[in-house]
Scaffold this motif. Structure first.
Motif, short mmCIF file in Angstrom:
data_model
loop_
_atom_site.label_atom_id
_atom_site.label_comp_id
_atom_site.label_asym_id
_atom_site.label_seq_id
_atom_site.Cartn_x
_atom_site.Cartn_y
_atom_site.Cartn_z
N THR A 82 -5.79 10.81 -10.39
CA THR A 82 -5.25 10.25 -11.62
C THR A 82 -6.37 10.04 -12.64
O THR A 82 -7.52 9.75 -12.27
N THR A 83 -6.04 10.20 -13.91
CA THR A 83 -7.02 9.93 -14.97
C THR A 83 -6.92 8.48 -15.46
O THR A 83 -7.69 8.07 -16.32
N ALA A 84 -5.97 7.73 -14.87
CA ALA A 84 -5.83 6.31 -15.21
C ALA A 84 -6.91 5.51 -14.48
O ALA A 84 -7.79 6.07 -13.82
N GLU A 85 -6.83 4.19 -14.58
CA GLU A 85 -7.86 3.35 -13.98
C GLU A 85 -7.86 3.41 -12.46
O GLU A 85 -8.91 3.32 -11.83
N GLU A 89 -0.52 2.71 -9.99
CA GLU A 89 0.33 2.81 -11.16
C GLU A 89 1.65 3.42 -10.71
O GLU A 89 1.66 4.41 -9.98
N PRO A 90 2.79 2.85 -11.11
CA PRO A 90 4.09 3.37 -10.66
C PRO A 90 4.27 4.86 -10.94
O PRO A 90 4.82 5.59 -10.10
N LYS A 91 3.82 5.32 -12.10
CA LYS A 91 4.00 6.73 -12.45
C LYS A 91 3.22 7.62 -11.50
O LYS A 91 3.73 8.66 -11.04
N TYR A 92 2.00 7.24 -11.17
CA TYR A 92 1.19 8.04 -10.25
C TYR A 92 1.82 8.04 -8.86
O TYR A 92 1.92 9.10 -8.21
N VAL A 93 2.22 6.90 -8.37
CA VAL A 93 2.79 6.80 -7.03
C VAL A 93 4.05 7.66 -6.91
O VAL A 93 4.29 8.32 -5.89
N GLU A 94 4.86 7.68 -7.98
CA GLU A 94 6.07 8.51 -7.96
C GLU A 94 5.71 10.00 -7.95
O GLU A 94 6.32 10.80 -7.23
N THR A 95 4.70 10.37 -8.74
CA THR A 95 4.25 11.77 -8.73
C THR A 95 3.72 12.16 -7.36
O THR A 95 4.01 13.26 -6.86
N LEU A 96 2.98 11.26 -6.73
CA LEU A 96 2.47 11.51 -5.38
C LEU A 96 3.62 11.73 -4.40
O LEU A 96 3.55 12.62 -3.54
N ARG A 97 4.67 10.95 -4.54
CA ARG A 97 5.83 11.09 -3.63
C ARG A 97 6.46 12.47 -3.79
O ARG A 97 6.79 13.13 -2.79
N ASN A 143 9.59 -0.19 -4.65
CA ASN A 143 10.53 0.21 -5.71
C ASN A 143 9.85 0.39 -7.07
O ASN A 143 10.53 0.51 -8.09
N GLY A 144 8.50 0.42 -7.07
CA GLY A 144 7.78 0.61 -8.32
C GLY A 144 7.54 -0.65 -9.11
O GLY A 144 6.90 -0.60 -10.17
N SER A 145 7.99 -1.78 -8.61
CA SER A 145 7.79 -3.04 -9.31
C SER A 145 6.34 -3.50 -9.19
O SER A 145 5.56 -2.99 -8.38
N THR A 146 5.99 -4.50 -9.97
CA THR A 146 4.62 -5.04 -9.92
C THR A 146 4.32 -5.59 -8.54
O THR A 146 3.21 -5.43 -8.00
N ARG A 153 -1.47 -2.11 -2.90
CA ARG A 153 -2.90 -2.28 -3.06
C ARG A 153 -3.47 -3.06 -1.87
O ARG A 153 -4.51 -2.69 -1.30
N THR A 154 -2.80 -4.10 -1.48
CA THR A 154 -3.26 -4.91 -0.35
C THR A 154 -3.29 -4.08 0.93
O THR A 154 -4.25 -4.13 1.71
N ASN A 155 -2.23 -3.31 1.15
CA ASN A 155 -2.15 -2.50 2.37
C ASN A 155 -3.23 -1.43 2.42
O ASN A 155 -3.81 -1.16 3.47
N VAL A 156 -3.49 -0.83 1.26
CA VAL A 156 -4.54 0.20 1.20
C VAL A 156 -5.89 -0.40 1.55
O VAL A 156 -6.67 0.17 2.33
#
Length: 812
Positions: A82-85, A89-97, A143-146, A153-156
């Motif tokens: 990702t080029t984001a921080e 990010e929900p958008k990245y995680v969905e693309t990964l899926r 579900n993409g929520s905060t 993040r915690t699990n990773v």
């Protein structure tokens, strides 16, 4: 030696061939039509198992335990950046899926060992107030929520996958897709189709926000196959160059087209025979058709040259074809058999891709014996050459032979100086010095890859740029060396076994090129920390079996121990797979195994792509010198059968030895290692290079046995076959030198080496044969005392009509 009419009539081979010309041509036409249809079904593919030296100890260990260690030797790594921080990010995680789901369904993927953040088999382990807990890294309620992103993040962070499946900078994640080389029906995975599908995924999902990097054997082979259109381009350019130079030499379009057509016919027959025999072309053997074409052009040009000269002396085209056939058939067959040997000795290498290359090339050279030594003279006996071209050829030959060599042929005059003692001594001394320096410098040639990434491709290729990104952002690189620690059933998690694993891990960590190591011993240490409130004072291998059992039962990665618990794996991630790196890892592991192996604990190498490459390097290193010795032995025997003279054999072989030594020095200077792609080149150079010596020496020996002086004999050889030797040597060197511009790096390497060997074999033969001949070869007067050169000058002082039909006597 005079070839009389009675001798020719007694030649069963010649009578069988030229007495049945229409039948042979019709049969060739029918065979060609059938093989064209077969060639249309030829596939270009590669197999992972074809790259493996099946008889090596490492591979035997790997195959015996393959079911227990997953398909870790043939993995695809798809890194989604990702080029984001960060990746959270929900958008990245969905693309990964979505990428995960598409790759999961690709043909050839071994889904039971598929890994990514979206797979439930990727888990975290942690210590909470309730005790040790674990779960999938991707929350089941995501579900993409905060809140879901925070939980992810915690699990990773507590999964231990940072540097493994997650980039060290938290800006990318990896999809690990093991591949199955053959399906349940025994059908080989179509790597080109797989690569195309992966590129479709890249195009579909790559954007300003997402970058995709793909590495692995499957992608590498796919990229090589995709780049093979350039091989066809260079093949076409080589045909054009060879045709243009041959026409410039002959000024006869009909004979030029015939020579080129017969050489291409051999390629067509080869491509048609391969699928009939159940073979495929792969990126490593796809250059064989060009080599067959090159060899065919060399021999075809010699036949055309001989027929052209005989027609210029007034012979009928049929008589000229028969005389040239008799004069050059033995030398041609011997040279082609030497080529066959150069290819066939590669069969001793226990790597299937090289063995198939050897079979294909040997088959192609065998076809050349028919298409260029038999069919071409037959066709030329019908078509002939233009009278202007024939007279021009004879005029040049007579000019070269006139006045004992005092002619306008300044190059020939210069070369004949090497028959004198002064020039011969100087030439031999110079080549001895060159050979000695080349040997000294060439000792530094290394086995294996000398560059990171995929040396088969350019450093700026997409694949190598992807590999560079992964290497710099992950502790777990794509170069994996796996050591298997075998023990008794249910004992893989005992302190006795794990202490050995831990010691091995510590020794391997001292190697600078080792990035990271995964083992159950390391996992158990982290588990001990977790079970003691996260205190790293407890970071040690527990001696308590209960704690080890608990660690084994809670989230241990399945690739570290097998289900029967009789094997523990030590997975070593390397910074590269260079020869020095692999040698150091193997040496360290072998030293450790010698000290710690016992009846209950066996330390076995090796799995992983780096482990297999280490085995391949070992086989190549062992076979390198053996191949050269066998090639030289076979070539020497063939030369002896042809000339019946050990001295002539020395004259034929020593020029090849010098070129071989210089070629190894060139490999050092160009940073080319000896590996699967380059190992055949020097052996092939010897087999093909001996053609020059055989064609020149065949005339020299015939002249000497007729009583001619060495100078006269050598000048006759230059006039009759030497021109074509120079022509084909330079033409083929230029043609293969164009490969240097290929995007396929190993093709560029082969082009540089072959161009050098084509050129230097020609130069060394033209200089060393007369120089060595001065000390080794002597005239042998015969009863008639005449020679081929005298026949050229005396039989027909001037070119005459081409209608003469009787078969004259002719020197060989």
């Amino acid at each position: 030696m005079i070839i009389k009419k009675s001798d020719m009539l007694q030649s069963l081979v010649e009578r069988a061939i030229f007495g049945r010309r229409p039948i042979i041509i019709i049969l060739c036409l029918l065979v060609t039509i059938g093989l064209i249809f077969e060639a249309a079904s030829l596939r270009v593919n590669a197999g992972f198992d074809k790259m493996i030296p099946q008889g090596h100890e490492f591979i035997k260990n790997y195959m015996a335990n393959k079911a227990e260690i997953t398909s870790s030797s043939n993995n695809l790594r798809i890194v989604v950046e990702t080029t984001a921080e960060s990746i959270f990010e929900p958008k990245y995680v969905e693309t990964l899926r979505r990428i995960n789901d598409e790759v999961f369904l690709l043909p050839g993927v071994e889904r039971s060992y598929f890994k990514s953040l979206w797979m439930p088999s990727v888990r975290w382990v942690g210590v909470t107030e309730e005790g040790i807990e674990s779960g999938p890294v991707m929350p089941e309620s995501y579900n993409g929520s905060t809140e879901s992103i925070d939980e992810l993040r915690t699990n990773v962070m507590r999964s231990g996958e940072v540097g493994q499946l997650v980039g060290l900078d938290l800006k990318s994640t990896t999809i690990l897709a093991p591949l199955i080389d053959r399906n349940e029906h025994g059908e080989r995975l179509d790597y080109q189709r797989l690569s195309t599908a992966l590129e479709a995924v890249r195009v579909k999902y790559e954007s300003n926000d997402v970058k995709i990097h793909i590495v692995g054997f499957g992608k590498l082979v796919g990229d090589l196959i995709d780049a093979l259109h350039t091989v066809a381009l260079f093949f076409a350019l080589a045909i054009v160059v060879c045709m243009a130079v041959l026409y410039w030499h002959t000024r006869c379009i009909r004979s030029t087209l015939l020579v080129v057509s017969c050489s291409l016919l051999a390629v067509v027959w080869l491509l048609g025979l391969l699928p009939l025999l159940g073979f495929e072309l792969d990126p490593y053997s796809v250059l064989v058709p060009f080599l067959i074409f090159a060899i065919g052009m060399s021999h075809g040009a010699q036949k055309m040259n001989g027929i052209m000269q005989d027609i210029g002396r007034g012979e009928d085209k049929l008589v000229a074809a028969r005389l040239t056939f008799r004069r050059l058939f033995l030398a041609g067959v011997t040279a082609l058999l030497a080529d066959v040997v150069g290819f066939a000795v590669l069969m001793i290498i226990d790597i299937k891709v090289i063995q198939e290359l050897a079979i294909a090339a040997s088959l192609g050279v065998g076809v050349l014996i028919f298409t260029n030594l038999i069919l071409l003279p037959i066709l030329l006996s019908y078509v002939g050459v233009s009278p202007e071209a024939a007279q021009r050829s004879l005029k040049e030959e007579r000019s070269a032979l006139g006045n004992d060599g005092a002619s306008s042929q300044k190059l020939w005059t210069l070369l004949t100086q090497f028959t004198t003692r002064r020039w011969a001594t100087a030439a031999i001394c110079v080549f001895v010095v060159i050979g000695a320096l080349s040997y000294y410098y060439g000792r530094g040639v290394k086995v294996g890859d000398l560059e990171p990434g995929a040396p088969e491709l350019r450093a700026e290729s997409q694949y190598n740029r992807d590999n560079a990104y992964i290497t710099s952002h992950y502790a777990a690189s794509s170069d994996v060396f796996m050591v298997m620690v075998k023990t008794q059933a249910s004992e893989c998690n005992t302190y006795r076994v794990l202490s050995v694993v831990d010691k091995l891990e510590l020794e391997l960590q001292q190697i600078p090129q080792v990035e990271s190591i995964k083992s159950f011993a390391g996992f158990a240490k982290m588990a001990a920390v977790g079970m003691n409130e996260g205190s790293f004072l407890w970071y040690d291998l527990p001696r308590n079996q209960g704690m080890l059992n608990s660690a084994a039962n809670r989230g241990v990665p399945r690739e570290l121990i097998n289900q029967r618990c009789d094997m523990a794996s030590v997975i070593v991630y390397l910074k590269d797979h260079k020869s020095e790196t692999l040698d150091q890892v193997v040496a360290t592991t072998q030293s450790f195994a010698d000290r710690y192996s016992s009846e209950d604990i066996q330390i076995l190498m090796a799995a992983g792509n780096a482990g297999i490459e280490a085995a391949t390097n070992s086989v190549v290193r062992h076979a390198d010198h053996m191949i050269l010795w066998l090639v030289y032995l076979a070539v020497s025997l063939l030369a002896y059968v042809t000339f019946r003279s050990i001295r002539a054999v020395i004259c034929a072989v020593l020029p090849l030895v010098v070129t071989t030594l210089m070629s190894q020095a060139l490999m050092v200077s160009l940073d080319i290692g000896i590996k699967v792609a380059t190992l055949p080149v020097i052996a092939l150079g010897v087999g093909i290079g001996v053609d020059y010596s055989l064609y020149v020496l065949s005339v020299v020996m015939a002249e000497l046995r007729s009583g001619a002086s060495l100078k006269r004999a050598y000048y006759a050889a230059l006039a009759f076959t030497g021109r074509v030797v120079v022509l084909t040597g330079l033409t083929l060197a230029v043609a293969v030198l164009m490969w240097v511009a290929s995007p396929i790096k190993f093709q560029a390497d082969m082009g540089a080496l072959l161009a050098f060997m084509f050129g230097w074999n020609m130069v060394a033969s033209l200089i060393l044969i007369p120089a060595l001949g001065h000390f080794l070869l002597q005239p042998q007067a015969t009863a008639d005392g005449s020679s081929y050169s005298s026949m050229v000058l005396e039989a027909h002082p001037e070119p005459v009509s081409t209608q003469h039909t009787k078969l004259p006597c002719l020197k060989s």
